[in-house]
Design an enzyme around this catalytic site. Structure first.
Site, PDB file in Angstrom:
ATOM      1  N   SER A 162       0.837  -1.200   0.000  1.00  0.00           N
ATOM      2  CA  SER A 162       0.000   0.000   0.000  1.00  0.00           C
ATOM      3  C   SER A 162       0.867   1.242   0.000  1.00  0.00           C
ATOM      4  O   SER A 162       2.073   1.188   0.230  1.00  0.00           O
ATOM      5  CB  SER A 162      -0.909   0.011   1.233  1.00  0.00           C
ATOM      6  OG  SER A 162      -0.283   0.684   2.298  1.00  0.00           O
ATOM      7  N   LYS A 163       0.192   2.368  -0.250  1.00  0.00           N
ATOM      8  CA  LYS A 163       0.906   3.644  -0.290  1.00  0.00           C
ATOM      9  C   LYS A 163       1.588   3.905   1.054  1.00  0.00           C
ATOM     10  O   LYS A 163       2.532   4.667   1.134  1.00  0.00           O
ATOM     11  CB  LYS A 163      -0.063   4.779  -0.601  1.00  0.00           C
ATOM     12  CG  LYS A 163      -0.631   4.662  -2.001  1.00  0.00           C
ATOM     13  CD  LYS A 163      -1.291   5.934  -2.469  1.00  0.00           C
ATOM     14  CE  LYS A 163      -1.982   5.672  -3.802  1.00  0.00           C
ATOM     15  NZ  LYS A 163      -1.816   6.634  -4.824  1.00  0.00           N
ATOM     16  N   ARG A 164       1.058   3.303   2.105  1.00  0.00           N
ATOM     17  CA  ARG A 164       1.630   3.546   3.437  1.00  0.00           C
ATOM     18  C   ARG A 164       3.025   2.929   3.583  1.00  0.00           C
ATOM     19  O   ARG A 164       3.752   3.264   4.512  1.00  0.00           O
ATOM     20  CB  ARG A 164       0.735   2.931   4.515  1.00  0.00           C
ATOM     21  CG  ARG A 164      -0.543   3.662   4.629  1.00  0.00           C
ATOM     22  CD  ARG A 164      -1.179   3.530   6.000  1.00  0.00           C
ATOM     23  NE  ARG A 164      -2.470   4.170   5.919  1.00  0.00           N
ATOM     24  CZ  ARG A 164      -3.578   3.550   5.549  1.00  0.00           C
ATOM     25  NH1 ARG A 164      -3.551   2.264   5.289  1.00  0.00           N
ATOM     26  NH2 ARG A 164      -4.712   4.199   5.457  1.00  0.00           N
TER      27      ARG A 164
END
Ligand code: GLU
Length: 609
Positions: A294-296
């Site tokens: 994910s972008k995280r």
């Protein structure tokens, strides 16, 4: 092509008898031309998961001679930006995916309804608000939706009650649906904030998923959900369902994270009298360590590195902030990174996508590539990335792994989408990319490097090297795994002659070992190199001069080439030495040798100090 600013008439399939408003008799879904869509929310660059969704929808439509729509789901007003819309359009085009209906990639203003392509526009949800309101109204008239005036405090109290009584919380519709009409009217007149909720049916809902089979959610687990927010904007659920129906979408291929939204969508379709499109939920994409990609992940990497730095520096946040500020100067103000927000970031209170960039720049660490644009900046070729993405949850069978978009157009088949999670294997992608680069002709490689320098480095190398850019490209052609490697490894070519930094280990090994043998080589070579005329500064002339010297001194070529390499580049790694010196040119080569001797000759160091 028909550009339109007005909303299309509702002419979609209707099977329900609930609402009088719906009295159409449309063609059945099975007789219709296949229509798929990619419906990103413009809140940043295109994530690789989104790119795979786009790719599969594109491939399915192309395989069946259908229509592929690009629809921008920009109803989250706080997070959607025009910049992201442009970035997504740019990412899709870079990948080589085209769409039949949607914003025109070439338009100056893709939002301009006149420029949008297709009969079902506009293709930005923010331009279709009246349509959603109209459908919410119809649901209310049919008793399938209602206004809810509950305040956040009241809802919190309901939730707290459930917790105290140790029962799972579920929104209780009783009070809202029993409000007398005059009270509702009065509240509306007073301007009381309210939302519109959809009344979920009292029966189980089954999603007939083309990948996962039947997925049933029990009636007892269904909860009324919001379809119009208090600002009058629709939620994702309502807008998504209305648009799929009005745009005549027949197949929805999307990631499994939406699976639990689909019963809501099916219920809405049922209530609105829309035939459900066929759903196919695709496997999630995981990192090698088993976490969801994910972008995280960028925030995670930057946070861990910053915390490690803090540990080694007495947990001094003031200093960390100060150092980042030194490195990233004006950038911090533009992204709103203050000491306080930095602390929030370290405390995981925010995963802001821009802070990790600043931290990574200061700590000189790479962040994991997550968005299509990250891979583009790292020098991946679109064909390699697409090929790899297609294998995340799908395969053509027969151990075929290398293919292109034309192959996908011919062979894409929903039946071969897998059920289990896909693992993102960065090494495999890098191998695909290395192969794709090896397939480029010299000319193509040169062109790709020009493009990459333009995109990722504002043409620094083209400006710095001028007509030496072509030989620079040529000498990196054989050894590059990405388009970025020549620039990352060859940075010294465009560094100012007075700013070359010397790796102390390289100096020890190549210059100081054996009684400063390397320094002696550099000293000896200065006059013969000096005597080569500038217009004869060629690989063959340099080879002759340097080999003559090596022979005369009875030294192997390595003993001569390495000191030169370190002197001109600062490290022991560069392309073949003669090519390197040609690209640098006579002036830079001699300037660097002179400076290297000056900085690294022991007695001169003493004199200087
Ligand atoms: N806007 C949604 C997303 O970006 C679309 C989901 C769907 O494909 O239906 O996840």
């Amino acid at each position: 092509m028909r550009a339109t600013a007005t909303y299309p008439q509702v002419d979609t399939p209707v099977v329900s008898s609930i609402a009088l408003a719906f009295d159409y008799n449309p063609p059945s879904m099975s007789n219709r031309k296949i229509v798929t869509r990619f419906a990103p929310s413009p809140t940043g660059h295109l994530h690789v998961g989104g790119a795979r969704t786009a790719l599969f929808n594109w491939a399915f439509a192309r395989k069946h001679g259908g229509t592929f729509i690009l629809r921008i789901e920009d109803t989250d007003r706080a997070r959607s930006t025009a910049q992201s819309t442009r970035a997504i359009i740019d990412d899709l085009r870079w990948l080589g995916l085209d769409w039949d209906e949607g914003p025109d990639e070439k338009a100056d203003d893709p939002y301009d309804p006149q420029s949008q392509i297709g009969e079902h526009g506009p293709y930005f949800q923010s331009q279709r608000l009246d349509l959603y309101k109209e459908h919410a109204q119809r649901l209310m008239q049919a008793g399938r939706a209602y206004k809810c005036f509950k305040t956040p405090d009241e809802l919190k109290a309901q939730r707290d009650n459930a917790k105290a009584e140790k029962r799972p919380y579920k929104y209780d519709r009783t009070e809202s649906i029993n409000l007398p009409q005059p009270t509702i009217d009065k509240y509306v007149e007073e301007g009381r904030p309210h939302v519109v909720r959809f009344r979920m049916p009292d029966h189980d809902i089954t999603v007939h998923d083309l990948v996962l089979g039947d997925v049933t959610v029990k009636a007892s687990e269904l909860e009324d959900f919001i379809i119009l927010k208090s600002d009058g904007y629709p939620t994702f659920h309502l807008a998504n369902v209305v648009d799929d129906a009005l745009m005549q979408v027949t197949h929805v291929l999307r990631a499994q994270e939406h699976l639990m939204n689909t019963p809501k969508h099916v219920a809405l379709q049922e209530a609105l009298g829309f035939e459900s499109p066929k759903y196919a939920h695709m496997p999630l994409i995981f990192n090698a360590d088993g976490s969801k990609m994910s972008k995280r992940d960028k925030a995670k990497t930057a946070r861990a590195a910053a915390k490690e730095w803090m540990k080694q520096n007495n947990d001094n946040i003031d200093r960390l902030y100060h150092e980042i500020k030194e490195e990233c100067a004006g950038y911090l103000d533009s992204i709103g990174l203050t000491k306080e927000t930095l602390q929030d970031f370290l405390d995981k209170k925010t995963d802001d996508v821009l802070y990790p960039q600043a931290i990574a720049r200061f700590l000189h660490i790479p962040l994991p590539e997550i968005d299509v644009n990250d891979f583009r900046l790292s020098g991946y070729l679109p064909e390699a990335l697409l090929n790899y993405l297609a294998l995340l949850g799908w395969s053509p069978g027969n151990d075929v792994e290398r293919f292109d978009l034309d192959f996908l157009k011919e062979n894409f088949d929903l039946k071969r989408i897998g059920k289990s999670n896909a693992r993102f294997d960065r090494d495999k992608l890098l191998a695909f990319n290395t192969e794709a680069i090896a397939k480029l002709s010299s000319d193509e490689f040169h062109q790709q490097l020009i493009r990459h320098d333009g995109y990722s480095r504002s043409c620094t190398f083209q400006i710095g090297l001028g007509n030496r850019f072509r030989p620079f490209a040529a000498c990196y052609r054989e050894r590059s795994r990405t388009l970025d490697e020549p620039f990352a490894n060859g940075q010294f070519f465009v560094t100012d002659d007075t700013k070359i930094e010397y790796d102390p280990k390289a100096i020890d090994k190549a210059l100081l070992k054996n009684d400063d043998q390397g320094l002696a080589v550099l000293n000896d070579l200065q006059p013969p190199l000096e005597s080569i005329p500038t217009d004869k500064w060629t690989a063959s002339e340099l080879e002759k001069t340097i080999k003559d010297y090596a022979q005369q001194k009875n030294l192997g070529m390595g003993k001569v080439a390495q000191p030169l390499r370190v002197a001109v580049s600062g490290s022991t790694v560069s392309p073949p030495i003669f090519d390197t010196l040609v690209i640098l040119g006579k002036g830079s080569t001699l300037a660097r040798i002179g400076r290297c001797l000056q900085l690294n000759t022991p007695q001169q160091q003493t004199e200087a100090s």
